[in-house]
Scaffold this motif. Structure first.
Motif, PDB file in Angstrom:
ATOM      1  N   TYR A 180       0.842  -1.200   0.000  1.00 49.52           N
ATOM      2  CA  TYR A 180       0.000   0.000   0.000  1.00 49.52           C
ATOM      3  C   TYR A 180       0.877   1.250   0.000  1.00 49.52           C
ATOM      4  CZ  TYR A 180      -3.962   2.975   1.377  1.00 49.52           C
ATOM      5  OH  TYR A 180      -4.946   3.939   1.420  1.00 49.52           O
ATOM      6  N   ASP A 181       0.747   2.085  -1.032  1.00 48.32           N
ATOM      7  CA  ASP A 181       1.648   3.235  -1.196  1.00 48.32           C
ATOM      8  C   ASP A 181       1.472   4.285  -0.094  1.00 48.32           C
ATOM      9  OD1 ASP A 181      -0.875   3.798  -2.091  1.00 48.32           O
ATOM     10  OD2 ASP A 181      -0.256   4.803  -3.926  1.00 48.32           O
ATOM     11  N   TYR A 182       0.296   4.367   0.493  1.00 48.39           N
ATOM     12  CA  TYR A 182       0.054   5.331   1.572  1.00 48.39           C
ATOM     13  C   TYR A 182       1.037   5.119   2.719  1.00 48.39           C
ATOM     14  CZ  TYR A 182      -2.988   8.129   4.732  1.00 48.39           C
ATOM     15  OH  TYR A 182      -3.492   9.064   5.582  1.00 48.39           O
ATOM     16  N   PHE A 183       1.258   3.863   3.078  1.00 48.36           N
ATOM     17  CA  PHE A 183       2.177   3.549   4.172  1.00 48.36           C
ATOM     18  C   PHE A 183       3.593   4.008   3.838  1.00 48.36           C
ATOM     19  CE2 PHE A 183       5.288   0.356   5.735  1.00 48.36           C
ATOM     20  CZ  PHE A 183       5.285   0.739   7.068  1.00 48.36           C
ATOM     21  N   TYR A 184       4.031   3.761   2.598  1.00 48.47           N
ATOM     22  CA  TYR A 184       5.390   4.152   2.212  1.00 48.47           C
ATOM     23  C   TYR A 184       5.527   5.676   2.169  1.00 48.47           C
ATOM     24  CZ  TYR A 184       5.906  -0.758   1.095  1.00 48.47           C
ATOM     25  OH  TYR A 184       5.953  -2.127   1.184  1.00 48.47           O
ATOM     26  N   MET A 185       4.441   6.357   1.809  1.00 48.61           N
ATOM     27  CA  MET A 185       4.473   7.823   1.842  1.00 48.61           C
ATOM     28  C   MET A 185       4.645   8.329   3.268  1.00 48.61           C
ATOM     29  SD  MET A 185       1.596   8.885  -0.977  1.00 48.61           S
ATOM     30  CE  MET A 185       1.799   8.432  -2.701  1.00 48.61           C
ATOM     31  N   LEU A 186       4.013   7.659   4.224  1.00 50.97           N
ATOM     32  CA  LEU A 186       4.196   8.037   5.624  1.00 50.97           C
ATOM     33  C   LEU A 186       5.664   7.898   6.036  1.00 50.97           C
ATOM     34  CD1 LEU A 186       1.142   6.552   7.593  1.00 50.97           C
ATOM     35  CD2 LEU A 186       1.679   8.955   7.195  1.00 50.97           C
ATOM     36  N   LEU A 187       6.292   6.814   5.604  1.00 49.67           N
ATOM     37  CA  LEU A 187       7.707   6.618   5.926  1.00 49.67           C
ATOM     38  C   LEU A 187       8.568   7.707   5.300  1.00 49.67           C
ATOM     39  CD1 LEU A 187       8.135   2.742   5.515  1.00 49.67           C
ATOM     40  CD2 LEU A 187       7.628   4.048   7.593  1.00 49.67           C
ATOM     41  N   ILE A 188       8.245   8.092   4.066  1.00 45.30           N
ATOM     42  CA  ILE A 188       8.989   9.164   3.412  1.00 45.30           C
ATOM     43  C   ILE A 188       8.806  10.481   4.151  1.00 45.30           C
ATOM     44  CG2 ILE A 188       9.125  10.553   1.303  1.00 45.30           C
ATOM     45  CD1 ILE A 188       8.376   8.005  -0.247  1.00 45.30           C
ATOM     46  N   LEU A 189       7.583  10.752   4.571  1.00 47.99           N
ATOM     47  CA  LEU A 189       7.297  12.007   5.269  1.00 47.99           C
ATOM     48  C   LEU A 189       8.027  12.084   6.606  1.00 47.99           C
ATOM     49  CD1 LEU A 189       3.476  12.439   4.560  1.00 47.99           C
ATOM     50  CD2 LEU A 189       5.332  13.896   3.732  1.00 47.99           C
ATOM     51  N   ILE A 190       7.992  11.002   7.372  1.00 49.90           N
ATOM     52  CA  ILE A 190       8.640  11.061   8.686  1.00 49.90           C
ATOM     53  C   ILE A 190      10.156  11.081   8.533  1.00 49.90           C
ATOM     54  CG2 ILE A 190       8.720   8.567   9.115  1.00 49.90           C
ATOM     55  CD1 ILE A 190       7.960  11.392  11.632  1.00 49.90           C
ATOM     56  N   SER A 191      10.686  10.440   7.479  1.00 50.80           N
ATOM     57  CA  SER A 191      12.131  10.533   7.202  1.00 50.80           C
ATOM     58  C   SER A 191      12.509  11.963   6.845  1.00 50.80           C
ATOM     59  CB  SER A 191      12.511   9.588   6.057  1.00 50.80           C
ATOM     60  OG  SER A 191      12.206   8.263   6.369  1.00 50.80           O
ATOM     61  N   SER A 192      11.672  12.605   6.037  1.00 52.02           N
ATOM     62  CA  SER A 192      11.931  13.998   5.652  1.00 52.02           C
ATOM     63  C   SER A 192      11.849  14.913   6.869  1.00 52.02           C
ATOM     64  CB  SER A 192      10.920  14.443   4.589  1.00 52.02           C
ATOM     65  OG  SER A 192      10.990  13.620   3.451  1.00 52.02           O
ATOM     66  N   ALA A 193      10.905  14.633   7.766  1.00 47.11           N
ATOM     67  CA  ALA A 193      10.773  15.443   8.976  1.00 47.11           C
ATOM     68  C   ALA A 193      12.025  15.327   9.846  1.00 47.11           C
ATOM     69  CB  ALA A 193       9.530  15.008   9.759  1.00 47.11           C
ATOM     70  N   LEU A 194      12.578  14.121   9.914  1.00 44.77           N
ATOM     71  CA  LEU A 194      13.797  13.931  10.709  1.00 44.77           C
ATOM     72  C   LEU A 194      14.968  14.689  10.102  1.00 44.77           C
ATOM     73  CD1 LEU A 194      15.117  12.535  13.115  1.00 44.77           C
ATOM     74  CD2 LEU A 194      15.527  10.546  11.657  1.00 44.77           C
ATOM     75  N   VAL A 195      15.106  14.650   8.776  1.00 41.99           N
ATOM     76  CA  VAL A 195      16.163  15.411   8.103  1.00 41.99           C
ATOM     77  C   VAL A 195      15.979  16.906   8.355  1.00 41.99           C
ATOM     78  CG1 VAL A 195      17.115  16.038   5.846  1.00 41.99           C
ATOM     79  CG2 VAL A 195      16.527  13.651   6.337  1.00 41.99           C
ATOM     80  N   LEU A 196      14.744  17.371   8.245  1.00 44.53           N
ATOM     81  CA  LEU A 196      14.458  18.789   8.478  1.00 44.53           C
ATOM     82  C   LEU A 196      14.758  19.173   9.923  1.00 44.53           C
ATOM     83  CD1 LEU A 196      13.306  21.458   7.409  1.00 44.53           C
ATOM     84  CD2 LEU A 196      11.028  20.639   8.036  1.00 44.53           C
ATOM     85  N   LEU A 197      14.423  18.305  10.846  1.00 43.28           N
ATOM     86  CA  LEU A 197      14.693  18.581  12.256  1.00 43.28           C
ATOM     87  C   LEU A 197      16.186  18.735  12.506  1.00 43.28           C
ATOM     88  CD1 LEU A 197      13.825  18.734  15.256  1.00 43.28           C
ATOM     89  CD2 LEU A 197      13.967  16.229  15.308  1.00 43.28           C
TER      90      LEU A 197
END
Length: 273
Positions: free
Chosen positions: A229-246
Motif C-alpha cells: 500500500y503506497d500510503y504507508f510508504y508515503m508516511l515513511l517518506i514524510l517522517i524521514s523527511s521530517a527527521l532530516v528537516l529537524l
C-alpha cells in the motif's frame, strides 16, 4: 479496483488519516479550519465503524489507545473518544453488533479459520522458497499455490506479514519488519528531539501523529493484504523527511535561542546588582 476497494482496507486507510487530521487541527491558524477538521475526524470515525470491518475495529482500539496516550489532556481525550464511540455504535444495527461480537469467538468464525489456513499456506510457500518466496500474490495465483498445495483454495493472504513472507521470502520479511520498526523509531525520535522548542512544536505533534498512523496500519494490516500500500510508504517518506528537516533546524533554533538566553542572564545580573 484500488488498494482500498474492500471495506476492510477502506477502514484501515481512514484510520491512518484520522491522526494526520488531528495534527493539522492542532496547528491550523483559523478556528473555522480547526472546527472543520474536528468534525471531519468524528465523521471519519463514524465511517470506520460503518465499514463493518472487525479488523478495523481492532485497529481503531489500538490507535485510540496510542492517540489517548499521546494527548495533552488524557482525561478529556478519554471521555471524548468514549462518547464518540458510544454514539457511533448506537447508530449501528443489530447485525453489526453480532458481527463485532464474533471477535471474542474468532475460532468459530469461518473467515478467521480461512485466514489462518491461507497464512499457513503462505508460510509453507516461504519454506519451499526461503530466499525469494512465490512471487507477487502467491497465495492468490492458482498456478503458484497449487504447485505446493494442490488442494488449497487460492485467495488473498489477508495479512501484510504473511503476504510479504509468501510473496518475497524471509529476507524481504526482515526488511519489511525493519521498515515498520524504523518508521516508529523515527516518529518517536522526531517528537523527542523537537520537544521543548516552541518553534518546532509542529514537529513534535507530527511525529506523534505519524506514529499513531503507522500503528493503525500495522494492526489493521495484520488482517489485510496491504503489504504494498503506497500510503504507508508515503508516511515513511514524510517522517524521514521530517527527521532530516529537524536535524537542519536544531542548530538554527539553538543559535537563535543563545542571544535571548544571554540577554536574560545579563538582565538578571543587572537586577541583582
Amino acid at each position: 479496483n484500488t488498494f482500498i476497494g474492500d471495506n476492510n482496507q477502506l477502514a484501515v486507510a481512514l484510520l491512518m488519516t484520522i491522526p494526520l487530521m488531528n495534527y493539522l487541527r492542532l496547528h491550523a491558524a483559523h478556528r473555522a479550519v480547526r472546527t472543520g477538521l474536528l468534525a471531519s475526524m468524528v465523521l471519519t470515525l463514524f465511517a470506520v465503524v460503518a465499514t463493518y470491518s472487525r479488523g478495523g475495529l481492532i485497529a481503531l482500539t489500538a490507535m485510540g489507545a496510542r492517540l489517548w496516550w499521546n494527548s495533552r489532556n488524557r482525561l478529556t481525550s478519554f471521555l471524548l473518544f468514549g462518547i464518540v464511540m458510544a454514539t457511533a455504535i448506537s447508530f449501528m444495527p443489530a447485525d453489526w453488533k453480532a458481527r463485532m461480537f464474533t471477535i471474542l469467538h474468532f475460532h468459530h468464525s469461518n473467515s478467521a479459520n480461512e485466514r489462518m489456513t491461507v497464512w499457513r499456506d503462505a508460510f509453507g510457500i516461504a519454506l519451499h522458497n526461503p530466499l525469494t518466496g512465490g512471487g507477487f500474490q502467491a497465495t492468490a495465483m492458482p498456478g503458484v499455490i497449487h504447485r505446493y498445495f494442490p488442494m488449497a483454495h487460492q485467495r488473498a493472504t489477508h495479512s501484510v506479514w504473511f503476504e510479504i513472507l509468501g510473496d518475497q521470502g524471509f529476507p524481504a520479511l526482515f526488511v519489511w519488519i525493519a521498515l515498520n520498526l524504523n518508521g516508529l523509531f523515527m516518529a518517536r525520535r522526531v517528537a523527542r528531539r523537537a520537544r521543548g522548542n516552541p518553534a518546532l512544536a509542529w514537529l513534535v505533534d507530527f511525529g506523534r501523529m505519524t506514529e499513531v498512523s503507522i500503528i493503525a496500519f500495522m494492526v489493521g494490516g495484520s488482517f489485510l493484504s496491504l503489504g504494498y500500500y503506497d500510503y504507508f510508504y508515503m508516511l515513511l517518506i514524510l517522517i524521514s523527511s521530517a527527521l532530516v528537516l529537524l536535524r537542519a533546524e536544531l542548530p538554527r533554533v539553538a543559535a537563535e535561542a543563545a542571544p535571548a538566553a544571554a540577554r536574560g542572564w545579563r538582565a538578571r545580573g543587572a537586577v541583582a546588582q
